[in-house]
Design a protein around this motif. Structure first.
Motif, PDB file in Angstrom:
ATOM      1  N   SER A   2      -0.891  10.330   1.737  1.00  0.00           N
ATOM      2  CA  SER A   2      -1.790  10.052   2.868  1.00  0.00           C
ATOM      3  C   SER A   2      -3.244   9.974   2.414  1.00  0.00           C
ATOM      4  N   ASP A   3      -3.635  10.789   1.434  1.00  0.00           N
ATOM      5  CA  ASP A   3      -5.000  10.739   0.905  1.00  0.00           C
ATOM      6  C   ASP A   3      -5.246   9.440   0.154  1.00  0.00           C
ATOM      7  N   VAL A   4      -4.258   9.030  -0.636  1.00  0.00           N
ATOM      8  CA  VAL A   4      -4.366   7.775  -1.389  1.00  0.00           C
ATOM      9  C   VAL A   4      -4.511   6.609  -0.421  1.00  0.00           C
ATOM     10  N   LYS A   5      -3.667   6.596   0.628  1.00  0.00           N
ATOM     11  CA  LYS A   5      -3.740   5.517   1.616  1.00  0.00           C
ATOM     12  C   LYS A   5      -5.102   5.497   2.305  1.00  0.00           C
ATOM     13  N   ALA A   6      -5.637   6.664   2.614  1.00  0.00           N
ATOM     14  CA  ALA A   6      -6.952   6.738   3.265  1.00  0.00           C
ATOM     15  C   ALA A   6      -8.035   6.175   2.347  1.00  0.00           C
ATOM     16  N   VAL A   7      -7.958   6.472   1.066  1.00  0.00           N
ATOM     17  CA  VAL A   7      -8.940   5.952   0.113  1.00  0.00           C
ATOM     18  C   VAL A   7      -8.820   4.431   0.015  1.00  0.00           C
ATOM     19  N   THR A  39       0.824  -1.210   0.000  1.00  0.00           N
ATOM     20  CA  THR A  39       0.000   0.000   0.000  1.00  0.00           C
ATOM     21  C   THR A  39       0.854   1.255   0.000  1.00  0.00           C
ATOM     22  N   ASP A  40       1.913   1.282   0.802  1.00  0.00           N
ATOM     23  CA  ASP A  40       2.772   2.471   0.851  1.00  0.00           C
ATOM     24  C   ASP A  40       3.395   2.776  -0.507  1.00  0.00           C
ATOM     25  N   LEU A  59     -11.685   1.833   0.997  1.00  0.00           N
ATOM     26  CA  LEU A  59     -12.135   0.899  -0.033  1.00  0.00           C
ATOM     27  C   LEU A  59     -12.157  -0.523   0.515  1.00  0.00           C
ATOM     28  N   ILE A  60     -11.113  -0.896   1.256  1.00  0.00           N
ATOM     29  CA  ILE A  60     -11.057  -2.232   1.851  1.00  0.00           C
ATOM     30  C   ILE A  60     -12.217  -2.433   2.811  1.00  0.00           C
ATOM     31  N   GLU A  61     -12.494  -1.441   3.656  1.00  0.00           N
ATOM     32  CA  GLU A  61     -13.604  -1.558   4.613  1.00  0.00           C
ATOM     33  C   GLU A  61     -14.941  -1.698   3.909  1.00  0.00           C
ATOM     34  N   VAL A  62     -15.182  -0.860   2.889  1.00  0.00           N
ATOM     35  CA  VAL A  62     -16.456  -0.904   2.162  1.00  0.00           C
ATOM     36  C   VAL A  62     -16.591  -2.230   1.420  1.00  0.00           C
ATOM     37  N   MET A  63     -15.509  -2.679   0.775  1.00  0.00           N
ATOM     38  CA  MET A  63     -15.565  -3.955   0.057  1.00  0.00           C
ATOM     39  C   MET A  63     -15.852  -5.100   1.019  1.00  0.00           C
ATOM     40  N   ALA A  64     -15.199  -5.117   2.183  1.00  0.00           N
ATOM     41  CA  ALA A  64     -15.420  -6.184   3.164  1.00  0.00           C
ATOM     42  C   ALA A  64     -16.885  -6.195   3.599  1.00  0.00           C
ATOM     43  N   SER A  97     -21.526  -8.755  -4.830  1.00  0.00           N
ATOM     44  CA  SER A  97     -20.261  -8.761  -5.553  1.00  0.00           C
ATOM     45  C   SER A  97     -19.829  -7.302  -5.692  1.00  0.00           C
ATOM     46  N   VAL A  98     -18.537  -7.067  -5.850  1.00  0.00           N
ATOM     47  CA  VAL A  98     -18.004  -5.714  -5.963  1.00  0.00           C
ATOM     48  C   VAL A  98     -17.199  -5.631  -7.255  1.00  0.00           C
TER      49      VAL A  98
END
Length: 157
Positions: free
Chosen positions: A50-55, A34-35, A59-64, A72-73
């Motif tokens: 930092s903005d990219v990492k936050a997105v 990710t970094d 995204l991982i949280e929403v997909m989970a 499906s996503v």
């Protein structure tokens, strides 16, 4: 740059059609995390790392959450994610107990594909333009482990 491979002989005697034949196995010599992704995206657009990492984290949280709700996503240009199950079979529907017979879950990924107008074959957008090259014989490769008996994937950090 190319996708590296090494040859591996099939030792599974259960499959007589492929037993003893040699197959190419992809070699993973590094992991791009990710970094590193965030750093590269920052260089290519106006967002800060930092903005990219936050997105990515959101995204991982929403997909989970959505996958956990049996949705499906689809990420346009990347592919489709959906949940798959491993289960033991039962002789009758009545015998089936999910707590006992569902043995695991996984995420299945189907990359976005485009159809080649001349060949009518489907090609993944992700692999477009990739080259294949045999790994050097003296290349240091990961050691085989219980989870990766072929030793062909990068270990978790």
């Amino acid at each position: 740059m190319a996708v590296l491979y090494r040859l591996s002989q099939n030792q599974n005697k259960k499959n007589t059609k492929s037993y003893g034949k040699w197959y190419a196995k992809a070699i993973h010599v590094n992991e791009y995390g990710t970094d590193q992704l965030a750093e590269e995206v920052q260089r290519n657009c106006s967002m800060k790392r930092s903005d990219v990492k936050a997105v990515i984290e959101e995204l991982i949280e929403v997909m989970a959450r959505e996958l956990g709700n049996s949705h499906s996503v689809r990420l346009d240009g990347l592919g489709l994610f959906r949940v798959g199950l491993r289960s033991e079979g039962t002789l009758t529907v009545r015998e089936f107990n999910p707590a006992k017979h569902v043995t695991g879950m996984r995420i299945n990924f189907l990359p976005t594909r485009d159809r080649d107008a001349s060949t009518h074959n489907y090609n993944s957008r992700l692999t477009k333009g990739w080259k294949i090259q045999e790994a050097p014989k003296n290349a240091v490769m990961p050691e085989p482990t219980e989870d990766d008996p072929e030793g062909d994937s990068t270990p978790e950090p």
